[in-house]
Design a protein around this motif. Structure first.
Motif: not given
Length: 319
Positions: A25-28, A33-34, A286-287
């Motif tokens: 949703e907010q994270v594709d 995966e990262e 990811t950061e």
């Protein structure tokens, strides 16, 4: 990354766990995966999910990622059941049918034949407790989960659930609860019960719904959850009160003195609490995840822990 046992069970998990509520949703899928790769590279093991996460998109995304990476045997996969969407509303349903149907859907979407911990997502006053516990027992007996737990149960509910499963010789090993410097009400009943019966706690929202990162000290950023009038504003707003602002400022002072980030200090404090097996951290990037994972290396001096205990004492606060 350091590991801990979950209560008195034999299960060990990384003391920082990866939350996947935003996946799909907010994270594709690429970013997700990262994040999974970054988490595993840092030594993390526990990945937490639920069929309602990402409005239903999370677990298919996570399943594809785990399949591509071939890492199912490296992770402790924890899931839930008992929450769903009906007519646009989130509803609780801990009936045997719904719990087991959601478990089967999760296993299919995640591409696995079992979960490592399966939890009832919330107490459901409309479903008989014995029926819900029977679903947990059945999942263990049929090999669809290795351990079982609960989520967001109050102290008395935790005691009842543990006793009900103990009578069937199935240990209830965990309760997943909101716990942070800004949400310590679980210490009144949940923590003592968990300690007495030997359960571990999985702490969600360990950064106080983002407030303990310090992002709201100068106001509400336009890209923050608190600025989302259509969805998340009401989730964050209760943590922007005067009492909690005092906690945030004390945390900022402590973190400045220790030369660590506020998030690191908040997570390190939480990991000193009795019965906490892990803190579940989620991130939009990811950061952000990398930054929070570095908290595993932070240990607070006892005097700082005591000071934060004092300033965040929840007596008199609204839960």
């Amino acid at each position: 990354m350091q590991e801990r046992r979950v209560g008195r069970s034999g299960l060990r998990v990384s003391r920082l766990a990866l939350g996947t509520m935003t996946f799909g949703e907010q994270v594709d899928e690429i970013e997700a995966e990262e994040q999974v790769t970054t988490f595993l590279d840092a030594g993390g093991t526990m990945v937490d999910t639920a069929p309602i996460y990402g409005s239903g998109a999370c677990e298919p995304v996570l399943g594809r990622i785990l399949g591509r990476l071939g890492v199912r045997d490296r992770i402790v996969l924890t899931g839930k059941a008992g929450l769903g969407h009906r007519d646009g509303e989130v509803v609780r349903d801990a009936s045997r049918k719904t719990l087991l149907d959601q478990l089967d859907t999760s296993l299919r979407d995640l591409g696995t034949d079992h979960l490592d911990v399966w939890q009832i997502h919330r107490w459901d006053e409309k479903a008989p407790l014995d029926e819900a516990l029977g679903a947990l027992e059945h999942a263990v007996r049929t090999g669809r989960t290795r351990y079982v737990g609960i989520s967001n149960f109050y102290g008395w509910q935790t005691g009842l659930a543990h006793a009900g499963l103990a009578a069937q010789d199935v240990p209830l090993i965990s309760n997943q609860v909101e716990y942070s410097l800004l949400r310590r009400d679980v210490e009144r009943e949940v923590v003592p019960v968990a300690e007495y019966v030997g359960m571990g706690l999985f702490a969600w929202s360990p950064l106080g719904r983002g407030v303990l990162t310090g992002k709201y000290r100068g106001g509400i950023p336009s890209d923050s959850r608190a600025a989302d009038a259509g969805g998340w504003e009401g989730f964050v707003a209760p943590y922007l009160t005067a009492e909690r602002t005092g906690v945030v400022e004390a945390l900022a002072k402590a973190s400045d003195g220790l030369d660590v980030t506020m998030a690191h200090a908040a997570l390190a404090w939480l990991l000193t609490r009795p019965q906490v097996a892990c803190a579940i951290i989620g991130a939009r990037t990811t950061e952000q995840l990398k930054e929070n994972l570095a908290a595993d290396e932070v240990e607070l001096p006892p005097e700082i822990v005591e000071a934060l205990d004092d300033v965040s004492n929840p007596e008199g606060w609204d839960a």
